[in-house]
Enzyme design. Structure first.
Site, short mmCIF file in Angstrom:
data_model
loop_
_atom_site.label_atom_id
_atom_site.label_comp_id
_atom_site.label_asym_id
_atom_site.label_seq_id
_atom_site.Cartn_x
_atom_site.Cartn_y
_atom_site.Cartn_z
N ASP A 1 13.29 16.71 -48.52
CA ASP A 1 13.08 15.94 -49.75
C ASP A 1 11.87 15.01 -49.62
O ASP A 1 11.49 14.61 -48.51
CB ASP A 1 14.34 15.11 -50.05
CG ASP A 1 14.45 14.73 -51.52
OD1 ASP A 1 13.49 14.97 -52.28
OD2 ASP A 1 15.51 14.20 -51.91
N GLY B 1 11.20 16.76 -56.84
CA GLY B 1 9.88 16.13 -56.98
C GLY B 1 8.75 17.11 -56.76
O GLY B 1 8.97 18.29 -56.44
N GLU C 1 20.86 13.80 -54.55
CA GLU C 1 20.06 13.82 -53.32
C GLU C 1 20.83 13.18 -52.17
O GLU C 1 20.83 13.68 -51.04
CB GLU C 1 18.73 13.09 -53.53
CG GLU C 1 17.77 13.84 -54.43
CD GLU C 1 16.51 13.05 -54.77
OE1 GLU C 1 15.55 13.67 -55.24
OE2 GLU C 1 16.48 11.82 -54.58
N GLY D 1 12.55 8.14 -57.54
CA GLY D 1 11.46 8.16 -58.51
C GLY D 1 11.63 9.29 -59.52
O GLY D 1 11.19 9.20 -60.66
#
Ligand code: 5RP
Length: 234
Positions: A95, A43, A117, A110
Site C-alpha cells: 500500500d 491509490g 486498508e 488520503g
C-alpha cells in the site's frame, strides 16, 4: 503553472511511484508461492503496482482489495480477486502512504480507504509500503489525519476531536466505500501515535482513523532520484 511544467512534474512523480512499486514487486516475487494471497491497498502508487504485477505474469492464488477503486483496477488488469469479507490471511499487503516514520508508523487515508486498508494490513504476514521519499518524515502530523466517521455522529465526533486540540474539516464530496464521511483533522498531537490511534477509535461514531501504528509497516520502500531505499521496522 505552464502546461509543460505540469507534465514534467506528473512524469517525475509517476516515475518515483513506479520505482517504489517495482522494488516492492521484486521483493514479493522473490518469495511468492502459487498459494500466496496479495492484499492491495489504494491509490495511484498501488495502481502502478497492479500494472507491474500483471506484467510480471507471476503465479499466485488471488488478490484481496481495500477499495472499490482498487477492485476496478484489478478487474481492468485481469487479476483474480476474492472479497475482503471472506479473507482470513494475507501473505503480502502492499500500500501507499501519506506520511511515514522510519520506525514503521504511518498516516494513511488520503484516498479515503483507510478502514479496509487497516483490516488488510492487520491480516497480513508482511506489510510493505511504497512511496516517494518526500513522505518519509521525522514526525507525523503535517498531513491532516483522515478519520472515517458515521454520518450521524459528525457533530459529536467533531466536538470530541476539538476537545483533543484537533481542527477537523469534513472532506467535501467524499463518501467512503462503507457509506461514511471523512473528517481530516489537523492539530492533533501525534508524538505517541499508538496512544492516539487507540484513543481516537474509542470515540463513539469513529469507524477508523488513519494512524497505522498498532499494526505498523514491516518494510518501507522510499524512492528518490537516486533509486529506492528500504527501511525495515522491527
Ligand atoms: C488511501 C491511502 C493511499 O495509500 C495514500 O493516500 C497514498 O496514495 P497515493 O499512492 O495516491 O499517493 O492511504 O486511503
Amino acid at each position: 503553472m505552464s502546461m509543460a511544467k505540469r507534465f514534467i512534474e506528473m512524469d517525475s512523480s509517476d516515475c518515483l511511484r513506479t520505482k517504489a512499486a517495482k522494488a516492492a514487486l521484486d521483493q514479493v516475487l522473490s518469495v511468492l508461492k502459487p498459494s500466496s494471497v496479495i492484499g492491495i491497498g489504494t491509490g495511484a502508487t498501488v495502481e502502478i503496482f497492479i500494472q507491474l504485477l500483471k506484467q510480471s505474469g507471476a503465479e499466485f492464488s488471488h488478490c484481496v482489495s481495500s477499495s472499490e477503486r482498487s477492485s476496478k483496477a484489478l478487474a481492468a488488469a485481469g487479476l483474480a480477486e476474492q472479497p475482503i469479507s471472506s479473507c482470513e490471511r494475507i501473505d503480502f499487503y502492499v500500500d501507499g502512504i501519506d506520511e511515514g516514520l522510519s520506525s514503521g508508523e504511518t498516516i494513511k487515508g488520503g484516498g479515503a480507504a483507510l478502514a479496509r486498508e487497516k483490516v488488510l494490513a492487520t491480516l497480513a504476514m508482511s506489510f510493505i509500503t511504497i512511496a516517494d521519499s518526500d513522505r518519509l518524515k521525522l514526525s507525523l502530523g503535517a498531513f491532516p489525519l483522515p478519520i472515517e466517521v458515521l454520518p450521524a455522529a459528525e457533530l459529536a465526533v467533531t466536538r470530541a476531536l476539538q476537545s483533543l486540540g484537533g481542527i477537523p474539516v469534513r472532506r467535501e464530496g467524499c463518501i467512503t466505500d462503507n457509506g461514511n464521511i471523512i473528517l481530516d483533522c489537523a492539530g492533533l498531537d501525534l508524538s505517541e501515535p499508538q496512544l492516539l490511534e487507540t484513543a481516537l477509535n474509542s470515540i463513539p461514531g469513529v469507524v477508523e482513523n488513519g494512524i497505522f501504528s498498532c499494526r505498523k509497516a514491516d518494510c518501507m520502500a522510499f524512492s528518490d532520484d537516486d533509486g529506492v531505499h528500504w527501511l525495515a521496522s522491527n
